[in-house]
Enzyme design. Structure first.
Site, PDB file in Angstrom:
ATOM      1  N   LYS A 138       1.043  -1.188  -0.105  1.00 32.41           N
ATOM      2  CA  LYS A 138       0.145   0.022  -0.103  1.00 32.41           C
ATOM      3  C   LYS A 138       0.938   1.203  -0.058  1.00 32.41           C
ATOM      4  O   LYS A 138       2.026   1.180   0.554  1.00 32.41           O
ATOM      5  CB  LYS A 138      -1.014   0.139   1.094  1.00 32.41           C
ATOM      6  CG  LYS A 138      -0.516  -0.132   2.452  1.00 32.41           C
ATOM      7  CD  LYS A 138       0.446   0.586   3.189  1.00 32.41           C
ATOM      8  CE  LYS A 138       0.695   1.963   3.578  1.00 32.41           C
ATOM      9  NZ  LYS A 138       1.989   2.449   4.162  1.00 32.41           N
ATOM     10  N   TYR A 223      -4.565   4.266   6.073  1.00 33.60           N
ATOM     11  CA  TYR A 223      -5.046   3.159   7.204  1.00 33.60           C
ATOM     12  C   TYR A 223      -6.209   3.832   7.742  1.00 33.60           C
ATOM     13  O   TYR A 223      -7.378   2.918   7.996  1.00 33.60           O
ATOM     14  CB  TYR A 223      -4.106   2.962   8.299  1.00 33.60           C
ATOM     15  CG  TYR A 223      -2.828   2.302   8.024  1.00 33.60           C
ATOM     16  CD1 TYR A 223      -2.932   0.736   7.857  1.00 33.60           C
ATOM     17  CD2 TYR A 223      -1.677   2.773   7.726  1.00 33.60           C
ATOM     18  CE1 TYR A 223      -1.921   0.132   7.563  1.00 33.60           C
ATOM     19  CE2 TYR A 223      -0.471   2.155   7.114  1.00 33.60           C
ATOM     20  CZ  TYR A 223      -0.636   0.651   7.293  1.00 33.60           C
ATOM     21  OH  TYR A 223       0.577  -0.040   6.934  1.00 33.60           O
TER      22      TYR A 223
HETATM   23  P1  NAD Z   1      12.551   1.633   2.381  1.00 34.38           P
HETATM   24  O1  NAD Z   1      12.866   2.914   1.903  1.00 34.38           O
HETATM   25  O2  NAD Z   1      12.818   1.058   3.594  1.00 34.38           O
HETATM   26  O3  NAD Z   1      12.556   0.347   1.270  1.00 34.38           O
HETATM   27  C1  NAD Z   1      12.245   0.623  -0.066  1.00 34.38           C
HETATM   28  C2  NAD Z   1      13.237  -0.293  -0.912  1.00 34.38           C
HETATM   29  O4  NAD Z   1      12.995   0.164  -2.465  1.00 34.38           O
HETATM   30  C3  NAD Z   1      14.833  -0.051  -0.740  1.00 34.38           C
HETATM   31  O5  NAD Z   1      15.409  -1.526  -0.523  1.00 34.38           O
HETATM   32  C4  NAD Z   1      15.416   0.614  -1.835  1.00 34.38           C
HETATM   33  O6  NAD Z   1      16.729   0.262  -2.201  1.00 34.38           O
HETATM   34  C5  NAD Z   1      14.352   0.133  -2.872  1.00 34.38           C
HETATM   35  N1  NAD Z   1      14.372   0.956  -4.229  1.00 34.38           N
HETATM   36  C6  NAD Z   1      14.341   0.658  -5.247  1.00 34.38           C
HETATM   37  N2  NAD Z   1      14.341   1.548  -6.313  1.00 34.38           N
HETATM   38  C7  NAD Z   1      14.178   2.794  -5.328  1.00 34.38           C
HETATM   39  C8  NAD Z   1      14.240   4.078  -5.848  1.00 34.38           C
HETATM   40  N3  NAD Z   1      14.182   4.642  -7.127  1.00 34.38           N
HETATM   41  N4  NAD Z   1      14.216   5.046  -4.860  1.00 34.38           N
HETATM   42  C9  NAD Z   1      14.432   4.569  -3.533  1.00 34.38           C
HETATM   43  N5  NAD Z   1      14.237   3.136  -3.085  1.00 34.38           N
HETATM   44  C10 NAD Z   1      14.311   2.369  -4.057  1.00 34.38           C
HETATM   45  O7  NAD Z   1      10.735   1.782   2.420  1.00 34.38           O
HETATM   46  P2  NAD Z   1       9.602   0.801   3.230  1.00 34.38           P
HETATM   47  O8  NAD Z   1       9.281   1.329   4.350  1.00 34.38           O
HETATM   48  O9  NAD Z   1      10.036  -0.558   3.226  1.00 34.38           O
HETATM   49  O10 NAD Z   1       8.305   1.005   2.147  1.00 34.38           O
HETATM   50  C11 NAD Z   1       8.425   0.210   0.794  1.00 34.38           C
HETATM   51  C12 NAD Z   1       6.688  -0.246   0.410  1.00 34.38           C
HETATM   52  O11 NAD Z   1       6.332  -0.685   1.600  1.00 34.38           O
HETATM   53  C13 NAD Z   1       6.116   1.365   0.357  1.00 34.38           C
HETATM   54  O12 NAD Z   1       4.997   1.295  -0.709  1.00 34.38           O
HETATM   55  C14 NAD Z   1       5.346   1.659   1.770  1.00 34.38           C
HETATM   56  O13 NAD Z   1       4.180   2.466   1.759  1.00 34.38           O
HETATM   57  C15 NAD Z   1       5.116  -0.042   2.062  1.00 34.38           C
HETATM   58  N6  NAD Z   1       5.039  -0.242   3.354  1.00 34.38           N
HETATM   59  C16 NAD Z   1       4.011  -0.884   4.063  1.00 34.38           C
HETATM   60  C17 NAD Z   1       3.959  -0.858   5.402  1.00 34.38           C
HETATM   61  C18 NAD Z   1       2.866  -1.924   5.861  1.00 34.38           C
HETATM   62  O14 NAD Z   1       2.613  -2.019   7.050  1.00 34.38           O
HETATM   63  N7  NAD Z   1       2.000  -2.561   4.985  1.00 34.38           N
HETATM   64  C19 NAD Z   1       4.951  -0.722   6.392  1.00 34.38           C
HETATM   65  C20 NAD Z   1       6.067  -0.045   5.641  1.00 34.38           C
HETATM   66  C21 NAD Z   1       5.981   0.038   4.259  1.00 34.38           C
END
Ligand code: NAD
Length: 373
Positions: A138, A223
């Site tokens: 999401k 949420y």
């Molecule tokens: P994060 O920054 O920790 O991880 C993102 C990953 O994507 C990194 O490993 C990064 O290297 C990679 N990536 C690939 N291409 C990229 C680019 N062009 N720019 C930046 N990063 C790039 O983020 P996250 O917290 O893991 O969030 C990722 C997704 O998960 C989002 O859509 C977020 O909304 C979702 N999320 C959902 C929940 C949940 O509880 N359902 C919780 C956290 C995050």
């Protein structure tokens, strides 16, 4: 066990859930037993090995119906680390230039996209084209138009599209939904959803309009949007919204810091919600009906979720949300299971239509009508 426990705790998997062991329940079944599973196992590759991808990977170590078997990353070191940590074969690892080749890999059923929001659409289309089921985090996309294109692409490719709505399998949430459906709260009158945290590093993608699609609303306010729908059991027919910004340097044009929004539902019930990147530990749902009320705090964090109603404290099991979600996804994809609340692309498009309407209401200062049916 201890080293695995230490390892998973390092990954951030809930200590409480680890103490209790993973509870594999979808609904309010306190007697749910751990039946051995001899059905088809959902073999998943995670794309985007960041914070959330790592949390899912850790939680999947406890799945019985789903297995982490692959990884996609632009960072070679992350791929070798994941091979070691999660016992992933090198042949199931790809980068962003090669992952279309996953179509030739019979050992992967689905790709779970956990990259920044702005990348979901293109990646989902590529995964669908490769003939693999798409699981997407999401918000599924940046807007309803992109979301609908993802639904259409998956339909055209004959693959399924599921979204990481982990709360749709959370036992306290499901108990309140059960009570509402049974009429225990009477006619539903009002929902309040408060969702927020204080965001840190100003350079992160969550504060970049192109990658995030907006600000707190895309990330955490969603949420309250989704919650207002599953808690009331209705779809909003109008939206009003107001934005406030205390730090225009950190929260640039198009990146919202705080939005308050209100919904009206066909029954006459209303909702009032707050989404913010400037208040920590804001995680509360409240549902009021003619005969009773329910409250959850925390309501959507990783847990333990706590809830109470006019009848007393809820004592549903504490679960690791991502473990339960991934086992449930296997049941949906392979066993035709119907989730208690939908988790497919159409469900996500509804949230995206509401997000579009909220941003429009902020921009115009006017009430925006919605038709989600
Ligand atoms: P994060 O920054 O920790 O991880 C993102 C990953 O994507 C990194 O490993 C990064 O290297 C990679 N990536 C690939 N291409 C990229 C680019 N062009 N720019 C930046 N990063 C790039 O983020 P996250 O917290 O893991 O969030 C990722 C997704 O998960 C989002 O859509 C977020 O909304 C979702 N999320 C959902 C929940 C949940 O509880 N359902 C919780 C956290 C995050």
């Amino acid at each position: 066990m201890n080293s695995r426990r230490d390892f998973l705790q390092k990954l951030g998997v809930s200590a409480v859930a680890l103490q209790l062991g993973t509870v594999h329940v979808w609904a309010n079944d306190k007697n749910a037993s751990h039946q051995p599973y001899d059905g088809k196992v959902l073999r998943v590759a995670i794309m985007g090995l960041g914070g959330y991808g790592t949390r899912v990977a850790g939680a999947m170590q406890y799945c019985t119906k789903a297995k982490l078997v692959g990884a996609i990353s632009g960072t070679p070191k992350k791929l070798t680390d994941w091979q070691d940590s999660f016992n992933i074969p090198a042949k199931n690892c790809y980068n962003y230039q090669t992952y279309h080749e996953i179509k030739n890999n019979p050992d992967i059923d689905a790709v779970y996209i956990t990259t920044p929001n702005g990348l979901h659409h293109d990646m989902a289309l590529a995964v669908a084209k490769a003939g693999k089921h798409v699981i997407c985090e999401k918000p599924m996309a940046l807007n309803a138009k992109q979301g609908q294109a993802m639904v259409d692409a998956c339909n055209a490719a004959g693959v399924k599209l599921l979204v990481g709505y982990r709360m749709h399998f959370e036992p306290h949430t499901l108990e309140i939904i059960r009570m509402r459906k049974a009429g225990e709260f009477g006619k539903i009158l009002f929902f309040q959803g408060l969702c927020g945290f204080e965001i840190g590093d100003p350079t992160q993608w969550r504060l970049n309009k192109e990658l995030a699609g907006g600000g707190s609303l895309m990330d955490i306010g969603i949420y309250a949007i989704n919650g207002s729908r599953y808690m009331t059991g209705e779809e909003p027919i109008w939206v009003t919204a107001q934005e406030t910004k205390t730090d225009p340097v950190k929260f640039k044009e198009g990146v919202d810091e705080t939005i308050q929004f209100q919904f009206g539902f066909p029954s006459g019930a209303t909702a009032s919600c707050l989404s913010t990147y400037s208040q920590n530990n804001l995680d509360k749902f409240y549902l009021n009906g003619q005969k009773g009320w329910a409250e959850m705090q925390p309501s959507t964090g990783y847990g333990p979720i706590k809830g109470r109603t006019f009848k007393g404290e809820l004592d549903q099991p504490v679960t690791t949300h991502q473990t339960v979600q991934m086992d449930a996804f296997a049941d949906i994809l392979f066993n035709g299971a119907q989730p208690p609340v939908p988790v497919d692309g159409n469900e996500a498009v509804k949230d995206l239509k509401i997000i579009d309407a909220i941003y429009l209401a902020v921009k115009t200062g006017k009430k925006v009508d919605l038709n989600l049916s």
